[in-house]
Design a protein around this motif. Structure first.
Motif, PDB file in Angstrom:
ATOM      1  N   GLN A  33       0.851  -1.182   0.000  1.00  0.00           N
ATOM      2  CA  GLN A  33       0.000   0.000   0.000  1.00  0.00           C
ATOM      3  C   GLN A  33       0.889   1.235   0.000  1.00  0.00           C
ATOM      4  O   GLN A  33       1.904   1.276   0.702  1.00  0.00           O
ATOM      5  CB  GLN A  33      -0.925   0.033   1.221  1.00  0.00           C
ATOM      6  CG  GLN A  33      -1.934  -1.090   1.276  1.00  0.00           C
ATOM      7  CD  GLN A  33      -2.933  -0.908   2.414  1.00  0.00           C
ATOM      8  OE1 GLN A  33      -3.179   0.200   2.896  1.00  0.00           O
ATOM      9  NE2 GLN A  33      -3.526  -2.006   2.846  1.00  0.00           N
ATOM     10  N   ILE A  34       0.500   2.230  -0.773  1.00  0.00           N
ATOM     11  CA  ILE A  34       1.120   3.557  -0.733  1.00  0.00           C
ATOM     12  C   ILE A  34       0.042   4.558  -0.341  1.00  0.00           C
ATOM     13  O   ILE A  34      -1.047   4.560  -0.914  1.00  0.00           O
ATOM     14  CB  ILE A  34       1.724   3.941  -2.097  1.00  0.00           C
ATOM     15  CG1 ILE A  34       2.881   3.001  -2.462  1.00  0.00           C
ATOM     16  CG2 ILE A  34       2.187   5.393  -2.098  1.00  0.00           C
ATOM     17  CD1 ILE A  34       3.444   3.238  -3.857  1.00  0.00           C
ATOM     18  N   TRP A  35       0.343   5.370   0.642  1.00  0.00           N
ATOM     19  CA  TRP A  35      -0.574   6.415   1.094  1.00  0.00           C
ATOM     20  C   TRP A  35       0.133   7.750   0.963  1.00  0.00           C
ATOM     21  O   TRP A  35       1.305   7.877   1.341  1.00  0.00           O
ATOM     22  CB  TRP A  35      -0.982   6.186   2.554  1.00  0.00           C
ATOM     23  CG  TRP A  35      -1.896   5.012   2.752  1.00  0.00           C
ATOM     24  CD1 TRP A  35      -1.585   3.684   2.638  1.00  0.00           C
ATOM     25  CD2 TRP A  35      -3.280   5.071   3.092  1.00  0.00           C
ATOM     26  NE1 TRP A  35      -2.680   2.911   2.878  1.00  0.00           N
ATOM     27  CE2 TRP A  35      -3.738   3.735   3.171  1.00  0.00           C
ATOM     28  CE3 TRP A  35      -4.171   6.119   3.354  1.00  0.00           C
ATOM     29  CZ2 TRP A  35      -5.061   3.429   3.493  1.00  0.00           C
ATOM     30  CZ3 TRP A  35      -5.480   5.810   3.669  1.00  0.00           C
ATOM     31  CH2 TRP A  35      -5.918   4.479   3.741  1.00  0.00           C
ATOM     32  N   SER A  36      -0.573   8.750   0.431  1.00  0.00           N
ATOM     33  CA  SER A  36       0.085  10.038   0.258  1.00  0.00           C
ATOM     34  C   SER A  36      -0.898  11.186   0.145  1.00  0.00           C
ATOM     35  O   SER A  36      -1.911  11.092  -0.546  1.00  0.00           O
ATOM     36  CB  SER A  36       0.960  10.014  -1.012  1.00  0.00           C
ATOM     37  OG  SER A  36       1.719  11.203  -1.123  1.00  0.00           O
ATOM     38  N   ASN A  37      -0.559  12.252   0.841  1.00  0.00           N
ATOM     39  CA  ASN A  37      -1.124  13.573   0.600  1.00  0.00           C
ATOM     40  C   ASN A  37       0.021  14.351  -0.036  1.00  0.00           C
ATOM     41  O   ASN A  37       0.773  15.023   0.651  1.00  0.00           O
ATOM     42  CB  ASN A  37      -1.573  14.206   1.916  1.00  0.00           C
ATOM     43  CG  ASN A  37      -2.143  15.605   1.732  1.00  0.00           C
ATOM     44  OD1 ASN A  37      -2.233  16.124   0.627  1.00  0.00           O
ATOM     45  ND2 ASN A  37      -2.497  16.241   2.829  1.00  0.00           N
ATOM     46  N   PRO A  38       0.203  14.210  -1.347  1.00  0.00           N
ATOM     47  CA  PRO A  38       1.446  14.685  -1.972  1.00  0.00           C
ATOM     48  C   PRO A  38       1.527  16.202  -2.020  1.00  0.00           C
ATOM     49  O   PRO A  38       0.512  16.902  -1.944  1.00  0.00           O
ATOM     50  CB  PRO A  38       1.368  14.080  -3.378  1.00  0.00           C
ATOM     51  CG  PRO A  38      -0.091  13.942  -3.643  1.00  0.00           C
ATOM     52  CD  PRO A  38      -0.709  13.589  -2.319  1.00  0.00           C
TER      53      PRO A  38
END
Length: 204
Positions: A130-135
């Motif tokens: 899983q990748i989670w981001s608020n880029p």
């Protein structure tokens, strides 16, 4: 809002410390924050929407996760708390942000499973379930797309990425661009001007 919040490796603003509190999935968090990092005064609204609307890992989920652009670590700490069997890489270019993430993970008893790193320190062979981001949308469209091109291909087979993007800062154009570049993208939520995108490889 200074550039320090997004892409300064060594923030120049004075290191003024504080704390914020928030709750996710019925669990309370108190994290240390500081000036010179993204959203030091509160849990960023986009991050709050992502943690509320994304499918958080279940308690028995294992594997390796990535919090891309971790800031002071709210996403990494939530992922590690929700999935005790997982390893979470917390990646940021900002040295002060990495220091705070490590401190917050240690305070919450998560230090053994939250691996704080500069982007170049993540071993090339590591892939992510899983990748989670608020880029960092303020870096500009080309930089944001380069960030996606660098990290999304590191999704493990069957892996999924959860992104939150401000609609007014390119959320819909990023969605379109990801689809054009061969990704399976679903907008799973839209709240307070933010788009939550679920991104995965296309299957035949």
């Amino acid at each position: 809002m200074s550039a320090d919040h997004y892409f300064s490796a060594e923030p120049t603003t004075p290191d003024r410390r504080g704390e914020i509190e928030f709750s996710v999935a019925g669990r309370g968090y108190r994290l240390a924050v500081a000036s010179g990092i993204f959203s030091a005064g509160r849990l960023d609204p986009g991050t709050a929407v992502l943690l509320r609307k994304g499918d958080l890992p279940v308690a028995d989920a294992g594997g390796t996760f990535l919090d891309l652009g971790c800031g002071y670590g709210p996403i990494a700490c939530v992922l590690a708390s929700e999935a005790p069997g997982a390893t979470v890489y917390a990646v940021d270019v900002n040295a002060r942000a990495r220091e705070l993430t490590a401190l917050n993970a240690e305070t919450l008893g998560l230090a053994g499973r939250v691996r704080v790193a500069e982007p170049g320190e993540v071993p090339e062979e590591v892939t992510f379930d899983q990748i989670w981001s608020n880029p960092p949308t303020h870096v500009g469209k080309s930089e944001l797309r380069a960030l996606m091109q660098r990290w999304l291909p590191r999704l493990a087979p069957g892996g999924v990425a959860w992104l939150v993007i401000n609609r007014h800062l390119g959320g819909d154009s990023l969605h379109t661009w990801l689809v054009e570049n061969g990704w399976d993208v679903e907008r799973t939520a839209s709240q307070k001007g933010f788009r939550v995108l679920r991104v995965a490889r296309k299957t035949d």
